[in-house]
Design a protein around this motif. Structure first.
Motif, PDB file in Angstrom:
ATOM      1  N   ASN A  17      52.657  27.180  19.390  1.00 62.45           N
ATOM      2  CA  ASN A  17      53.287  26.712  20.619  1.00 62.45           C
ATOM      3  C   ASN A  17      54.802  26.630  20.521  1.00 62.45           C
ATOM      4  O   ASN A  17      55.444  25.981  21.354  1.00 62.45           O
ATOM      5  N   GLY A  18      55.379  27.275  19.543  1.00 63.99           N
ATOM      6  CA  GLY A  18      56.836  27.300  19.421  1.00 63.99           C
ATOM      7  C   GLY A  18      57.277  26.505  18.223  1.00 63.99           C
ATOM      8  O   GLY A  18      57.527  27.036  17.152  1.00 63.99           O
ATOM      9  N   ASP A  61      51.918  43.573  19.522  1.00 63.03           N
ATOM     10  CA  ASP A  61      51.901  42.858  20.801  1.00 63.03           C
ATOM     11  C   ASP A  61      51.212  41.510  20.682  1.00 63.03           C
ATOM     12  O   ASP A  61      51.694  40.497  21.213  1.00 63.03           O
ATOM     13  N   LEU A  62      50.089  41.482  19.989  1.00 61.81           N
ATOM     14  CA  LEU A  62      49.365  40.223  19.838  1.00 61.81           C
ATOM     15  C   LEU A  62      50.157  39.239  18.984  1.00 61.81           C
ATOM     16  O   LEU A  62      50.180  38.028  19.282  1.00 61.81           O
ATOM     17  N   MET A  63      50.833  39.693  17.955  1.00 62.59           N
ATOM     18  CA  MET A  63      51.675  38.802  17.156  1.00 62.59           C
ATOM     19  C   MET A  63      52.806  38.238  18.008  1.00 62.59           C
ATOM     20  O   MET A  63      53.144  37.057  17.902  1.00 62.59           O
ATOM     21  N   TRP A  64      53.396  39.071  18.845  1.00 60.01           N
ATOM     22  CA  TRP A  64      54.442  38.577  19.758  1.00 60.01           C
ATOM     23  C   TRP A  64      53.892  37.448  20.622  1.00 60.01           C
ATOM     24  O   TRP A  64      54.546  36.408  20.802  1.00 60.01           O
ATOM     25  N   ALA A  65      52.690  37.619  21.148  1.00 63.26           N
ATOM     26  CA  ALA A  65      52.102  36.612  22.024  1.00 63.26           C
ATOM     27  C   ALA A  65      51.754  35.334  21.273  1.00 63.26           C
ATOM     28  O   ALA A  65      51.910  34.219  21.815  1.00 63.26           O
ATOM     29  N   PRO A  97      59.810  38.863  16.207  1.00 63.20           N
ATOM     30  CA  PRO A  97      59.812  38.825  17.672  1.00 63.20           C
ATOM     31  C   PRO A  97      58.694  37.941  18.202  1.00 63.20           C
ATOM     32  O   PRO A  97      57.561  37.980  17.743  1.00 63.20           O
ATOM     33  N   GLY A  98      59.038  37.112  19.194  1.00 62.44           N
ATOM     34  CA  GLY A  98      58.053  36.237  19.816  1.00 62.44           C
ATOM     35  C   GLY A  98      58.479  35.876  21.222  1.00 62.44           C
ATOM     36  O   GLY A  98      59.534  36.313  21.708  1.00 62.44           O
ATOM     37  N   VAL A  99      57.671  35.085  21.890  1.00 63.48           N
ATOM     38  CA  VAL A  99      57.949  34.696  23.270  1.00 63.48           C
ATOM     39  C   VAL A  99      59.282  33.962  23.332  1.00 63.48           C
ATOM     40  O   VAL A  99      59.554  33.054  22.535  1.00 63.48           O
ATOM     41  N   ALA A 100      60.118  34.328  24.292  1.00 65.64           N
ATOM     42  CA  ALA A 100      61.479  33.797  24.362  1.00 65.64           C
ATOM     43  C   ALA A 100      61.508  32.283  24.490  1.00 65.64           C
ATOM     44  O   ALA A 100      62.413  31.624  23.976  1.00 65.64           O
ATOM     45  N   ALA A 101      60.512  31.700  25.172  1.00 67.20           N
ATOM     46  CA  ALA A 101      60.512  30.260  25.387  1.00 67.20           C
ATOM     47  C   ALA A 101      60.420  29.475  24.088  1.00 67.20           C
ATOM     48  O   ALA A 101      60.760  28.292  24.043  1.00 67.20           O
ATOM     49  N   ALA A 102      59.943  30.104  23.020  1.00 67.57           N
ATOM     50  CA  ALA A 102      59.856  29.415  21.741  1.00 67.57           C
ATOM     51  C   ALA A 102      61.233  29.155  21.142  1.00 67.57           C
ATOM     52  O   ALA A 102      61.401  28.260  20.329  1.00 67.57           O
ATOM     53  N   ASP A 103      62.232  29.929  21.515  1.00 66.69           N
ATOM     54  CA  ASP A 103      63.621  29.725  21.093  1.00 66.69           C
ATOM     55  C   ASP A 103      64.508  29.725  22.332  1.00 66.69           C
ATOM     56  O   ASP A 103      65.052  30.753  22.721  1.00 66.69           O
ATOM     57  N   PRO A 104      64.644  28.584  23.005  1.00 66.27           N
ATOM     58  CA  PRO A 104      65.357  28.551  24.287  1.00 66.27           C
ATOM     59  C   PRO A 104      66.840  28.846  24.128  1.00 66.27           C
ATOM     60  O   PRO A 104      67.416  28.690  23.052  1.00 66.27           O
ATOM     61  N   LEU A 149      55.657  35.974  31.131  1.00 70.51           N
ATOM     62  CA  LEU A 149      54.351  35.538  31.614  1.00 70.51           C
ATOM     63  C   LEU A 149      53.471  36.743  31.947  1.00 70.51           C
ATOM     64  O   LEU A 149      52.277  36.765  31.619  1.00 70.51           O
ATOM     65  N   ALA A 150      54.048  37.753  32.570  1.00 71.29           N
ATOM     66  CA  ALA A 150      53.282  38.954  32.894  1.00 71.29           C
ATOM     67  C   ALA A 150      52.815  39.664  31.617  1.00 71.29           C
ATOM     68  O   ALA A 150      51.676  40.133  31.528  1.00 71.29           O
ATOM     69  N   ARG A 151      53.694  39.732  30.621  1.00 71.61           N
ATOM     70  CA  ARG A 151      53.309  40.387  29.367  1.00 71.61           C
ATOM     71  C   ARG A 151      52.223  39.593  28.648  1.00 71.61           C
ATOM     72  O   ARG A 151      51.264  40.175  28.120  1.00 71.61           O
ATOM     73  N   LEU A 152      52.338  38.270  28.622  1.00 72.06           N
ATOM     74  CA  LEU A 152      51.313  37.440  27.995  1.00 72.06           C
ATOM     75  C   LEU A 152      49.961  37.638  28.668  1.00 72.06           C
ATOM     76  O   LEU A 152      48.924  37.755  27.992  1.00 72.06           O
ATOM     77  N   ARG A 153      49.954  37.696  29.991  1.00 73.48           N
ATOM     78  CA  ARG A 153      48.696  37.869  30.717  1.00 73.48           C
ATOM     79  C   ARG A 153      48.094  39.249  30.488  1.00 73.48           C
ATOM     80  O   ARG A 153      46.871  39.392  30.391  1.00 73.48           O
ATOM     81  N   GLU A 154      48.945  40.261  30.372  1.00 74.86           N
ATOM     82  CA  GLU A 154      48.432  41.611  30.099  1.00 74.86           C
ATOM     83  C   GLU A 154      47.788  41.668  28.716  1.00 74.86           C
ATOM     84  O   GLU A 154      46.704  42.240  28.540  1.00 74.86           O
ATOM     85  N   ILE A 155      48.428  41.046  27.729  1.00 76.60           N
ATOM     86  CA  ILE A 155      47.861  41.020  26.378  1.00 76.60           C
ATOM     87  C   ILE A 155      46.572  40.212  26.363  1.00 76.60           C
ATOM     88  O   ILE A 155      45.574  40.622  25.751  1.00 76.60           O
ATOM     89  N   LYS A 156      46.571  39.090  27.058  1.00 77.06           N
ATOM     90  CA  LYS A 156      45.374  38.263  27.145  1.00 77.06           C
ATOM     91  C   LYS A 156      44.194  39.050  27.720  1.00 77.06           C
ATOM     92  O   LYS A 156      43.075  39.018  27.183  1.00 77.06           O
ATOM     93  N   GLN A 157      44.421  39.756  28.810  1.00 76.12           N
ATOM     94  CA  GLN A 157      43.338  40.508  29.446  1.00 76.12           C
ATOM     95  C   GLN A 157      42.849  41.655  28.560  1.00 76.12           C
ATOM     96  O   GLN A 157      41.678  42.042  28.635  1.00 76.12           O
ATOM     97  N   ARG A 158      43.731  42.153  27.706  1.00 72.55           N
ATOM     98  CA  ARG A 158      43.350  43.253  26.823  1.00 72.55           C
ATOM     99  C   ARG A 158      42.542  42.756  25.626  1.00 72.55           C
ATOM    100  O   ARG A 158      41.552  43.382  25.245  1.00 72.55           O
ATOM    101  N   VAL A 159      42.957  41.637  25.009  1.00 66.85           N
ATOM    102  CA  VAL A 159      42.278  41.186  23.792  1.00 66.85           C
ATOM    103  C   VAL A 159      41.138  40.209  24.084  1.00 66.85           C
ATOM    104  O   VAL A 159      40.259  40.009  23.241  1.00 66.85           O
ATOM    105  N   ASP A 160      41.152  39.608  25.276  1.00 63.53           N
ATOM    106  CA  ASP A 160      40.113  38.639  25.644  1.00 63.53           C
ATOM    107  C   ASP A 160      39.739  38.829  27.112  1.00 63.53           C
ATOM    108  O   ASP A 160      39.972  37.970  27.957  1.00 63.53           O
TER     109      ASP A 160
END
Length: 421
Positions: free
Chosen positions: A124-125, A163-167, A331-338, A398-409
């Motif tokens: 979670n960051g 991609d999954l590691m980024w997410a 590389p990771g989700v930008a919100a983890a490092d504001p 958010l769009a990228r996270l949802r695309e990865i989510k739909q692909r892996v789960d």
């Protein structure tokens, strides 16, 4: 498996944060990664979604109706001092990992509680006392072992699943049940830290000096400031560094010290094991609510607002000094490092049930009062139980996270602290 018919159900269904009355369908206490996999396969046969908890710090109402998998027993821990890495199971707490690093000249990136699990924190960051020089906990994740939607265990890294590691680096537990991680450790040859305590009446001057000290501090010096109400009202400033010279540390301290009359000052060398409990956050389960607000500058107007609203029933209001605009190790989700250099974090603790609603009202009032200075997205680890991920991630992330989510789960088997879909 503990079900609502079990005699200890009322105790087992609850998370650490008692302000959230989570109502899962059942709780599985996994003995190891293979049992996590079995639980995921079982959930599929029952049409249940799955959410993982170690110590229950991530309790939210998103877990209602879930099969909650407790991973506290996954306590494997190994440290490679030469490679500066550690492998930890999902049940390992920050206090455990830091204790294993005493005498090594290395540290992990613990936050303000030794009781929080390393895995949940990093997914979670994770903001640390050492985030200024070394980034977020998410940014130190090298590899992850997870149980996927098919109930299979597998290790992944940037070479196999970029991609999954980024997410996973800041995107939470919506992509699988993480049973272990490998993470980077960081240089800490001379950890030094401590606390200055001032009378609450001197808070305005101390926070003004704190603003100047943080503007001038090098990246390896971190200062957090508090308006604390318990056990007695006080203004406090904590300082810590993994390796700063005495001159660098004294420069930051002298500005703060000169702003008032400290009633207490303790600055001393610290072992890695002492960092995780550095600011004495209460560890027993509690009914805790919080809000966060990132901002750019410690101004007189902001200080005045914090003094006006940061009173009982709030437990404390903290200003955390973060790094800003630097790339993480991985590389990771930008919100983890504001991008904002500061974060206000305010907490209320309800010691009796009737105190919870007034505390939440006070937090919401402070959140609204801080809105003129709030910049950017909220942080994953700073969402209130009433927030959503839309307030945390920008539209592209958010769009990228949802695309990865739909692909892996694709069946939406996994739910983190907050729903992604």
């Amino acid at each position: 498996m503990i079900t609502p018919e079990s005699p200890d159900w009322e105790q087992m269904r609850r998370g650490w944060n008692l302000s959230v009355d989570q109502q899962p369908a059942a709780v599985v206490e996994a003995a190891g990664p293979d049992q996590v996999a079995e639980a995921v396969k079982y959930a599929a046969t029952q049409g249940l979604q799955v959410s993982a908890q170690a110590g229950g710090h991530g309790a939210t109402y998103a877990l209602d109706g879930m099969l909650v998998v407790r991973t506290s027993a996954l306590d494997s821990l190994s440290v490679d001092v030469t490679a500066r890495t550690a492998r930890v199971g999902a049940g390992v707490r920050w206090g455990d990992l830091q204790a294993a690093l005493d005498g090594t000249g290395l540290t992990g990136l613990p936050g303000s509680s030794a009781n929080v699990s390393v895995v949940g924190y990093c997914l979670n960051g994770g903001f640390s006392w050492f985030s200024r020089p070394y980034g977020s906990g998410a940014g130190s994740l090298r590899a992850v072992e997870l149980v996927d939607a098919a109930g299979e265990r597998r290790w992944i890294d940037d070479a196999s699943e970029p991609d999954l590691m980024w997410a996973l680096r800041g995107g939470g537990g919506n992509f699988g049940v993480v049973t272990a991680v490998e993470l980077d450790l960081h240089r800490a040859p001379a950890i030094t830290g401590g606390r200055l305590i001032f009378p609450i009446e001197q808070a305005g001057a101390v926070l003004t000096a704190y603003g100047q000290a943080t503007r001038e501090a090098p990246d390896n010096v971190t200062l957090w400031a508090y308006l604390a109400q318990y056990p007695t009202p006080a203004c406090m400033v904590d300082v810590i560094t993994p390796d700063a010279s005495s001159a660098e540390l004294e420069q930051a301290l002298s500005l703060v010290r000169a702003a008032g009359t400290p009633v207490s000052e303790v600055i001393r060398p610290l072992q890695p094991s002492e960092v995780a409990d550095f600011n004495s956050v209460p560890a027993p389960p509690q009914a805790l609510s919080l809000i966060t607000s990132p901002f750019q500058e410690v101004t007189p107007e902001l200080i005045g607002t914090l003094q006006e609203y940061g009173k009982p029933p709030l437990f404390q209001v903290v200003i955390r000094h973060l790094r800003s605009g630097q790339d993480g190790t991985y590389p990771g989700v930008a919100a983890a490092d504001p991008q904002a250099p500061y974060l206000v974090l305010a907490v209320s603790i309800a010691r009796t049930p009737d105190q919870q609603e007034p505390g939440v009202r006070a937090l919401r009032a402070l959140q609204e009062a801080l809105s003129p200075w709030s910049v950017g997205q909220k942080t994953p680890t700073g969402l209130s139980s009433w927030n959503t991920l839309d307030e945390c991630y920008g539209p592209n992330d958010l769009a990228r996270l949802r695309e990865i989510k739909q692909r892996v789960d694709p069946g939406d088997r996994f739910v983190g602290n907050f729903r992604l879909l």
